[in-house]
Design an enzyme around this catalytic site. Structure first.
Site, PDB file in Angstrom:
ATOM      1  N   ASP A 197      67.203 -11.041   4.430  1.00  0.00           N
ATOM      2  CA  ASP A 197      66.136 -10.056   4.306  1.00  0.00           C
ATOM      3  C   ASP A 197      65.147 -10.293   5.450  1.00  0.00           C
ATOM      4  O   ASP A 197      65.354 -11.170   6.293  1.00  0.00           O
ATOM      5  CB  ASP A 197      65.467 -10.220   2.928  1.00  0.00           C
ATOM      6  CG  ASP A 197      64.776  -8.946   2.444  1.00  0.00           C
ATOM      7  OD1 ASP A 197      64.605  -7.996   3.237  1.00  0.00           O
ATOM      8  OD2 ASP A 197      64.389  -8.906   1.257  1.00  0.00           O
ATOM      9  N   GLU A 227      61.334  -9.951   5.053  1.00  0.00           N
ATOM     10  CA  GLU A 227      59.967 -10.353   4.699  1.00  0.00           C
ATOM     11  C   GLU A 227      59.761 -11.866   4.777  1.00  0.00           C
ATOM     12  O   GLU A 227      58.637 -12.324   4.978  1.00  0.00           O
ATOM     13  CB  GLU A 227      59.609  -9.852   3.294  1.00  0.00           C
ATOM     14  CG  GLU A 227      59.445  -8.344   3.188  1.00  0.00           C
ATOM     15  CD  GLU A 227      60.757  -7.610   2.943  1.00  0.00           C
ATOM     16  OE1 GLU A 227      61.843  -8.223   3.133  1.00  0.00           O
ATOM     17  OE2 GLU A 227      60.713  -6.431   2.571  1.00  0.00           O
ATOM     18  N   HIS A 275      67.908  -5.777   4.418  1.00  0.00           N
ATOM     19  CA  HIS A 275      66.539  -5.255   4.414  1.00  0.00           C
ATOM     20  C   HIS A 275      66.554  -3.747   4.701  1.00  0.00           C
ATOM     21  O   HIS A 275      67.308  -3.289   5.559  1.00  0.00           O
ATOM     22  CB  HIS A 275      65.706  -5.985   5.474  1.00  0.00           C
ATOM     23  CG  HIS A 275      64.331  -5.407   5.660  1.00  0.00           C
ATOM     24  ND1 HIS A 275      63.347  -5.555   4.704  1.00  0.00           N
ATOM     25  CD2 HIS A 275      63.790  -4.672   6.661  1.00  0.00           C
ATOM     26  CE1 HIS A 275      62.250  -4.937   5.137  1.00  0.00           C
ATOM     27  NE2 HIS A 275      62.493  -4.392   6.307  1.00  0.00           N
ATOM     28  N   HIS A 323      61.949 -13.141  -0.047  1.00  0.00           N
ATOM     29  CA  HIS A 323      60.539 -13.123  -0.441  1.00  0.00           C
ATOM     30  C   HIS A 323      60.412 -13.308  -1.946  1.00  0.00           C
ATOM     31  O   HIS A 323      61.375 -13.097  -2.688  1.00  0.00           O
ATOM     32  CB  HIS A 323      59.881 -11.802  -0.016  1.00  0.00           C
ATOM     33  CG  HIS A 323      60.666 -10.623  -0.501  1.00  0.00           C
ATOM     34  ND1 HIS A 323      60.580 -10.174  -1.791  1.00  0.00           N
ATOM     35  CD2 HIS A 323      61.599  -9.862   0.115  1.00  0.00           C
ATOM     36  CE1 HIS A 323      61.412  -9.165  -1.938  1.00  0.00           C
ATOM     37  NE2 HIS A 323      62.065  -8.958  -0.811  1.00  0.00           N
ATOM     38  N   HIS A 383      57.736  -8.514  -3.794  1.00  0.00           N
ATOM     39  CA  HIS A 383      58.218  -7.340  -4.545  1.00  0.00           C
ATOM     40  C   HIS A 383      59.587  -7.667  -5.117  1.00  0.00           C
ATOM     41  O   HIS A 383      60.157  -8.710  -4.791  1.00  0.00           O
ATOM     42  CB  HIS A 383      58.269  -6.080  -3.657  1.00  0.00           C
ATOM     43  CG  HIS A 383      59.258  -6.147  -2.544  1.00  0.00           C
ATOM     44  ND1 HIS A 383      59.000  -6.779  -1.345  1.00  0.00           N
ATOM     45  CD2 HIS A 383      60.521  -5.689  -2.441  1.00  0.00           C
ATOM     46  CE1 HIS A 383      60.064  -6.692  -0.565  1.00  0.00           C
ATOM     47  NE2 HIS A 383      61.016  -6.037  -1.203  1.00  0.00           N
ATOM     48  N   GLU A 410      64.350 -11.050  -6.466  1.00  0.00           N
ATOM     49  CA  GLU A 410      65.618 -10.758  -5.796  1.00  0.00           C
ATOM     50  C   GLU A 410      66.516 -11.998  -5.737  1.00  0.00           C
ATOM     51  O   GLU A 410      67.741 -11.906  -5.856  1.00  0.00           O
ATOM     52  CB  GLU A 410      65.348 -10.189  -4.396  1.00  0.00           C
ATOM     53  CG  GLU A 410      64.685  -8.828  -4.477  1.00  0.00           C
ATOM     54  CD  GLU A 410      64.251  -8.255  -3.141  1.00  0.00           C
ATOM     55  OE1 GLU A 410      64.709  -8.732  -2.085  1.00  0.00           O
ATOM     56  OE2 GLU A 410      63.425  -7.317  -3.155  1.00  0.00           O
TER      57      GLU A 410
HETATM   58 ZN   LIG Z   1      63.318  -6.635   2.713  1.00  0.00          ZN
END
Ligand SMILES: [Zn+2]
Length: 273
Positions: free
Chosen positions: A8, A10, A62, A106, A118, A136
């Site tokens: 990802d 972030e 992402h 993240h 998130h 996640e």
């Molecule tokens: Zn992401």
């Protein structure tokens, strides 16, 4: 020995603001993040190679899953790029893999001192699998566990590594930054971060047999809470979920594949905000 990497943006070292992760509005800032992300991917890939991996699949995970710069990517890896993907960040992860690595991840929605926290979508407030709140990392680790694959390395900010350790005993982690708020962090130098990711990936993949896959007890009980009624109204179109109040949904699934598909269908229908 096959390694699967889900990456990802972030949680990449140096990335702190949403605009830096936005392929549409991000401009130069986003282009810089693509480069940072690709270099971090290469560190993880090189770590897997050093541990003896002969097959490495990296899933760009992402936004629209097309961030990594193919030309700059380590040639030992095969790149899974683009959408749609029914299993999203862990598409094509199956029992043929010996280890899974989550890079640039993240923390889950609602985590303090965490960069861009998130859970799959800005519209989701919380997710629980059999009563355990997950982000996640957990949502994807349970899918790996369904296929008997251990998650051996998780990298991102310090809050994310704490979340991963609480859920995954013996997982290796690298904290590449320490957030002071949702869009502010003290970052390692990217070169230092890559050195740590490479050496930790090597150790983690070597340790794969000693790290237990995260298995969810079946049948699976899942709870999904949205932030806004509008998103919940859309998610309510999925026929197999029960709406409890305005924002909360509950459902059961025979196995984790079915739970994941139901959850991902809900967040896809509900949209981003
Ligand atoms: Zn992401």
């Amino acid at each position: 020995m096959k390694a699967f990497i889900s990456i990802d943006m972030e949680g990449i070292c140096g990335v702190v603001r949403e605009i830096e992760t936005d392929p549409i509005k991000g401009g130069e800032a986003y282009q810089q993040s693509r480069h940072l992300m690709t270099q971090e991917a290469n560190a993880a890939i090189e770590g897997c190679v050093k541990a003896g991996a002969t097959e490495i699949l990296i899933a760009d995970s992402h936004w629209n899953f097309d961030n990594l710069i193919p030309e700059e990517l380590h040639e030992a890896a095969t790149l899974l790029r683009g959408t749609p993907r029914g299993f999203s960040m862990v598409e094509d992860l199956d029992a043929s893999a010996d280890a899974a690595l989550f890079v640039g991840y993240h923390a889950r929605a609602g985590t303090p001192r965490a960069i861009l926290d998130h859970t799959y979508s800005g519209s989701v407030a919380a997710v629980r699998v059999n009563g355990t709140e997950v982000g996640e990392t957990g949502i994807n680790a349970y899918l790996a566990g369904h296929h008997d694959v251990p998650v051996v390395l998780v990298t991102g900010d310090r809050a994310l590594t704490a979340e991963a350790k609480a859920l995954l005993p013996n997982v290796h982690t690298v904290a590449v930054k320490d957030a002071t708020g949702a869009t502010s962090a003290k970052n390692l130098h990217p070169k230092k971060a890559r050195e740590q990711i490479q050496s930790e990936a090597t150790e983690a993949v070597r340790d794969a047999k000693t790290i237990a896959p995260l298995r969810a007890k079946t049948p699976i009980q899942m709870v999904v809470e949205f932030r806004r009624t509008y998103a919940a109204d859309l998610a309510a179109m999925i026929p197999t979920v029960r709406r409890v109040g305005g924002l909360r949904f509950e459902f059961e699934a025979d196995d984790y594949l079915e739970a994941f598909r139901t959850f991902y269908a809900m967040v896809t229908i509900a949209g981003g905000e």
